[in-house]
Design a protein around this motif. Sequence first.
Motif, PDB file in Angstrom:
ATOM      1  N   VAL A 197      -2.991   2.667  -3.538  1.00 37.05           N
ATOM      2  CA  VAL A 197      -2.442   3.873  -2.910  1.00 37.05           C
ATOM      3  C   VAL A 197      -3.555   4.630  -2.210  1.00 37.05           C
ATOM      4  O   VAL A 197      -4.704   4.612  -2.648  1.00 37.05           O
ATOM      5  CB  VAL A 197      -1.741   4.743  -3.985  1.00 37.05           C
ATOM      6  CG1 VAL A 197      -2.725   5.169  -5.063  1.00 37.05           C
ATOM      7  CG2 VAL A 197      -1.081   5.964  -3.367  1.00 37.05           C
ATOM      8  N   ILE A 198      -3.203   5.268  -1.105  1.00 33.52           N
ATOM      9  CA  ILE A 198      -4.166   6.040  -0.333  1.00 33.52           C
ATOM     10  C   ILE A 198      -3.773   7.516  -0.399  1.00 33.52           C
ATOM     11  O   ILE A 198      -2.638   7.872  -0.086  1.00 33.52           O
ATOM     12  CB  ILE A 198      -4.188   5.588   1.150  1.00 33.52           C
ATOM     13  CG1 ILE A 198      -4.405   4.071   1.259  1.00 33.52           C
ATOM     14  CG2 ILE A 198      -5.261   6.359   1.928  1.00 33.52           C
ATOM     15  CD1 ILE A 198      -5.719   3.570   0.761  1.00 33.52           C
ATOM     16  N   LYS A 238     -10.780   3.277   5.884  1.00 31.60           N
ATOM     17  CA  LYS A 238     -10.199   2.762   7.135  1.00 31.60           C
ATOM     18  C   LYS A 238     -10.695   1.343   7.419  1.00 31.60           C
ATOM     19  O   LYS A 238      -9.913   0.459   7.772  1.00 31.60           O
ATOM     20  CB  LYS A 238     -10.536   3.694   8.307  1.00 31.60           C
ATOM     21  CG  LYS A 238     -10.157   3.102   9.656  1.00 31.60           C
ATOM     22  CD  LYS A 238      -9.695   4.122  10.662  1.00 31.60           C
ATOM     23  CE  LYS A 238      -9.279   3.484  11.989  1.00 31.60           C
ATOM     24  NZ  LYS A 238      -8.232   2.457  11.875  1.00 31.60           N
ATOM     25  N   TYR A 267       1.216  -3.553   9.282  1.00 25.63           N
ATOM     26  CA  TYR A 267       2.188  -3.858   8.222  1.00 25.63           C
ATOM     27  C   TYR A 267       3.467  -4.420   8.838  1.00 25.63           C
ATOM     28  O   TYR A 267       3.773  -4.162  10.007  1.00 25.63           O
ATOM     29  CB  TYR A 267       2.512  -2.590   7.408  1.00 25.63           C
ATOM     30  CG  TYR A 267       1.346  -2.163   6.548  1.00 25.63           C
ATOM     31  CD1 TYR A 267       1.213  -2.617   5.234  1.00 25.63           C
ATOM     32  CD2 TYR A 267       0.346  -1.347   7.067  1.00 25.63           C
ATOM     33  CE1 TYR A 267       0.126  -2.261   4.457  1.00 25.63           C
ATOM     34  CE2 TYR A 267      -0.750  -0.991   6.297  1.00 25.63           C
ATOM     35  CZ  TYR A 267      -0.858  -1.448   4.994  1.00 25.63           C
ATOM     36  OH  TYR A 267      -1.942  -1.107   4.231  1.00 25.63           O
ATOM     37  N   SER A 270      -2.957  12.377   8.916  1.00 29.45           N
ATOM     38  CA  SER A 270      -4.020  11.393   8.685  1.00 29.45           C
ATOM     39  C   SER A 270      -3.601   9.940   8.732  1.00 29.45           C
ATOM     40  O   SER A 270      -4.243   9.101   8.120  1.00 29.45           O
ATOM     41  CB  SER A 270      -4.661  11.676   7.325  1.00 29.45           C
ATOM     42  OG  SER A 270      -5.089  12.997   7.281  1.00 29.45           O
ATOM     43  N   GLY A 281      -3.945   8.008  11.071  1.00 24.84           N
ATOM     44  CA  GLY A 281      -4.894   7.266  11.894  1.00 24.84           C
ATOM     45  C   GLY A 281      -5.710   6.265  11.089  1.00 24.84           C
ATOM     46  O   GLY A 281      -6.339   5.363  11.643  1.00 24.84           O
ATOM     47  N   LEU A 282      -5.701   6.409   9.755  1.00 27.68           N
ATOM     48  CA  LEU A 282      -6.361   5.440   8.880  1.00 27.68           C
ATOM     49  C   LEU A 282      -5.789   4.041   9.056  1.00 27.68           C
ATOM     50  O   LEU A 282      -6.459   3.042   8.784  1.00 27.68           O
ATOM     51  CB  LEU A 282      -6.152   5.835   7.418  1.00 27.68           C
ATOM     52  CG  LEU A 282      -7.043   6.897   6.787  1.00 27.68           C
ATOM     53  CD1 LEU A 282      -6.562   7.180   5.373  1.00 27.68           C
ATOM     54  CD2 LEU A 282      -8.486   6.418   6.768  1.00 27.68           C
ATOM     55  N   PHE A 283      -4.515   3.974   9.485  1.00 26.46           N
ATOM     56  CA  PHE A 283      -3.840   2.676   9.568  1.00 26.46           C
ATOM     57  C   PHE A 283      -3.796   2.206  11.020  1.00 26.46           C
ATOM     58  O   PHE A 283      -3.368   2.948  11.900  1.00 26.46           O
ATOM     59  CB  PHE A 283      -2.420   2.779   8.996  1.00 26.46           C
ATOM     60  CG  PHE A 283      -2.406   3.195   7.558  1.00 26.46           C
ATOM     61  CD1 PHE A 283      -2.596   2.259   6.552  1.00 26.46           C
ATOM     62  CD2 PHE A 283      -2.251   4.523   7.205  1.00 26.46           C
ATOM     63  CE1 PHE A 283      -2.610   2.631   5.220  1.00 26.46           C
ATOM     64  CE2 PHE A 283      -2.267   4.912   5.873  1.00 26.46           C
ATOM     65  CZ  PHE A 283      -2.449   3.970   4.875  1.00 26.46           C
ATOM     66  N   SER A 284      -4.211   0.975  11.235  1.00 22.05           N
ATOM     67  CA  SER A 284      -4.270   0.486  12.610  1.00 22.05           C
ATOM     68  C   SER A 284      -2.897  -0.040  13.061  1.00 22.05           C
ATOM     69  O   SER A 284      -1.994  -0.250  12.240  1.00 22.05           O
ATOM     70  CB  SER A 284      -5.352  -0.571  12.754  1.00 22.05           C
ATOM     71  OG  SER A 284      -5.185  -1.571  11.794  1.00 22.05           O
ATOM     72  N   TYR A 294      -7.434   4.848  -2.762  1.00 19.27           N
ATOM     73  CA  TYR A 294      -8.335   5.959  -2.455  1.00 19.27           C
ATOM     74  C   TYR A 294      -7.781   7.253  -3.023  1.00 19.27           C
ATOM     75  O   TYR A 294      -6.598   7.558  -2.851  1.00 19.27           O
ATOM     76  CB  TYR A 294      -8.521   6.106  -0.941  1.00 19.27           C
ATOM     77  CG  TYR A 294      -9.184   7.407  -0.548  1.00 19.27           C
ATOM     78  CD1 TYR A 294     -10.465   7.707  -1.007  1.00 19.27           C
ATOM     79  CD2 TYR A 294      -8.536   8.352   0.246  1.00 19.27           C
ATOM     80  CE1 TYR A 294     -11.075   8.917  -0.671  1.00 19.27           C
ATOM     81  CE2 TYR A 294      -9.141   9.550   0.587  1.00 19.27           C
ATOM     82  CZ  TYR A 294     -10.405   9.832   0.118  1.00 19.27           C
ATOM     83  OH  TYR A 294     -11.003  11.024   0.441  1.00 19.27           O
ATOM     84  N   THR A 350       0.860  -1.181   0.000  1.00 21.32           N
ATOM     85  CA  THR A 350       0.000   0.000   0.000  1.00 21.32           C
ATOM     86  C   THR A 350       0.896   1.230   0.000  1.00 21.32           C
ATOM     87  O   THR A 350       1.877   1.278   0.743  1.00 21.32           O
ATOM     88  CB  THR A 350      -0.890   0.049   1.269  1.00 21.32           C
ATOM     89  OG1 THR A 350      -1.562  -1.193   1.419  1.00 21.32           O
ATOM     90  CG2 THR A 350      -1.924   1.170   1.162  1.00 21.32           C
ATOM     91  N   THR A 363      -3.578  10.760   1.082  1.00 20.12           N
ATOM     92  CA  THR A 363      -3.726  11.416   2.372  1.00 20.12           C
ATOM     93  C   THR A 363      -2.431  12.111   2.754  1.00 20.12           C
ATOM     94  O   THR A 363      -1.408  11.984   2.087  1.00 20.12           O
ATOM     95  CB  THR A 363      -4.185  10.416   3.457  1.00 20.12           C
ATOM     96  OG1 THR A 363      -4.707  11.132   4.559  1.00 20.12           O
ATOM     97  CG2 THR A 363      -3.050   9.541   3.941  1.00 20.12           C
TER      98      THR A 363
END
Lengths: 222, 384
Positions: free
Chosen positions: A77-78, B337, A94, A85, A87-90, B348, A58, A80
């Motif tokens: 791809v994200i 998320k 990874y 930001s 915080g999208l990833f927990s 995204y 990712t 952000t």
Amino acid sequence: MTFSDRPTHLINDELSLHRRDLQTIQNMIPDGSRILDLGCGSGRLLKVLKQTKHASVTGVERDQNKILECATRGVPVIHTDLDTSLGLFSDHSYDYVILSRTLQAVRRPDLLLEEMLRIGRCGIISFMNFGHINARIQLVFGNMPVNRNLPRPWYDTPTIHPGTISDLRNLCRTLNIRILREIPLSAEGDFLPGLAGVLPNLFASNCIFIISKGDHPEGLSV
Amino acid sequence: MEDMNPINSVGIVTPQDFLFGATGEDALRLDCGKTLRNVTIRYETYGILSEKADNAILVEHALTGDAHLAGYHSETDKKPGWWDSMVGPGKPFDTNKYFIVCSNIIGGCSGSTGPRSIDPETGRRYNMNFPVLTIADMVRAQKHLMDHLGIRKWLAVAGGSMGGMLAIQWAISYPDSLRSVIAIATTSRISPQSIAFNWVGREAIMGDPGWNGGEYEEQPQRGLAIARMLAHITYLSDESMRKKFGRNLQDSKDYSFNFHKDFEIESYLDHQGTRFVERFDANSYLFITRAIDYFDIADYGDGDLTKAFSRIKAAFLVVSFSSDWLFPAYQSRELVKALLDNGLDTTYCNIESSYGHDAFLLETKSLGTLVSGFLTARHLEVVS
């Protein structure tokens, strides 16, 4: 409007990385890893890791045009901002989180290092060394360095935090982050490149750091 | 059809009807507990289904859309289908490579069974006796069409706005029946703001005496037009209105000092309302907006969105637009998320645009690049 030229890009994409730091990172990644690349640009490294290492990848990128290039390459791809930001990833989602020439371009590098090691087990950083002798010489003459490795002038560089290898070591110590490995790299045109491994802060224009909050490089081929 | 470019248009297409539910066993089961008999689904297809049936893509339309996705119905047709800019030979939904299906949702008024259809029990129009539907019901009906077409797995299910909700619902309802989802300008749970707009729209329709409890022969014109004008405002943005209309006056050079249409924006909305009444049914508007209100994917995870996606295997392309205030970017990020939490292959992009929610029909270049790259990657996974 035509879109017919797009797919061929995706199929015939080159699988070689021209940057030495990226080649080094590519070689150390074990097969089948989960990789997050923060500031992935147009997704070249991730595409190579996806195809040669069967990695589950990712990317994170803030530039819309680069997002479109990632999509054309078939790289997930994200869109952000690294400063606000992630915080999208927990936590621990990874294996390896990569930051190639990006740490010095964010507003708070210290917070980003913490975020990296929250999301991944290991962090891999490709760091541009402003302590390199070429840069020091330019500074001695009174100007911020502009050279092959640091090509943009001070007012137009994404590198808003010029730091040295020594500075990054100190920061990691302050944050209780372990540096598991340093791989100093020299580039074409560097002064005395053979000394990069001996005195990296002076002679390595670039350095790869492997960092973790644990003790082991977690399966990396280093 | 004079401006039709034969090189990248799908040309003339013929809508088709698929009927099911003639028997009690075959009837469509609905979330409300009722069943629907004698269901018609109007659909169109473009491109050729491969021998392995592995190149099929389902495109979902938005609230007031229909099955006419691309191309023309006749030589004299003036306008092509609603997403012609994205669907055709060499376009992002490339009909040289993919077999594209678009069907009118049930509850609609453009060929598929809806509240104005005849109830087989009574021989009269359903009107307000039509069962209250959900997005999941609409998808369940489309599954019947999928089986009829001999497709076991969609390469992708794609849609914008309500179409995006249908696409997400597909992944939840039939996780083994699709490889990927393209969710554009949409959400995984409808916000109170959207419910509020839907409520006022329905109140406008139901408050029009012409609506008559749903038993009308002529449309409740005033109410339906007001509902459309209200909704249309939510599809634009402050910036797009400023750019397109400013404070421009429609005809005169000065204010009229009465309450007729002085401003261009007033005239524009009035025109949109009038045109809408000609093509869209009031009862359908009630039933579809209600289905949208009930849409909340978190229901499938006991209120937890991440848990709701735990059985999903699909890759996702999620796209929002910077000026969309009906389905703002934070709603797409919430979806992203939940997908990332489940380790799903997710892309995204929040496309910079001033067009508001309507951007999903207008930002063809950026959106096209994303869709084209994403679909090509999915197609390569299948053929290699």
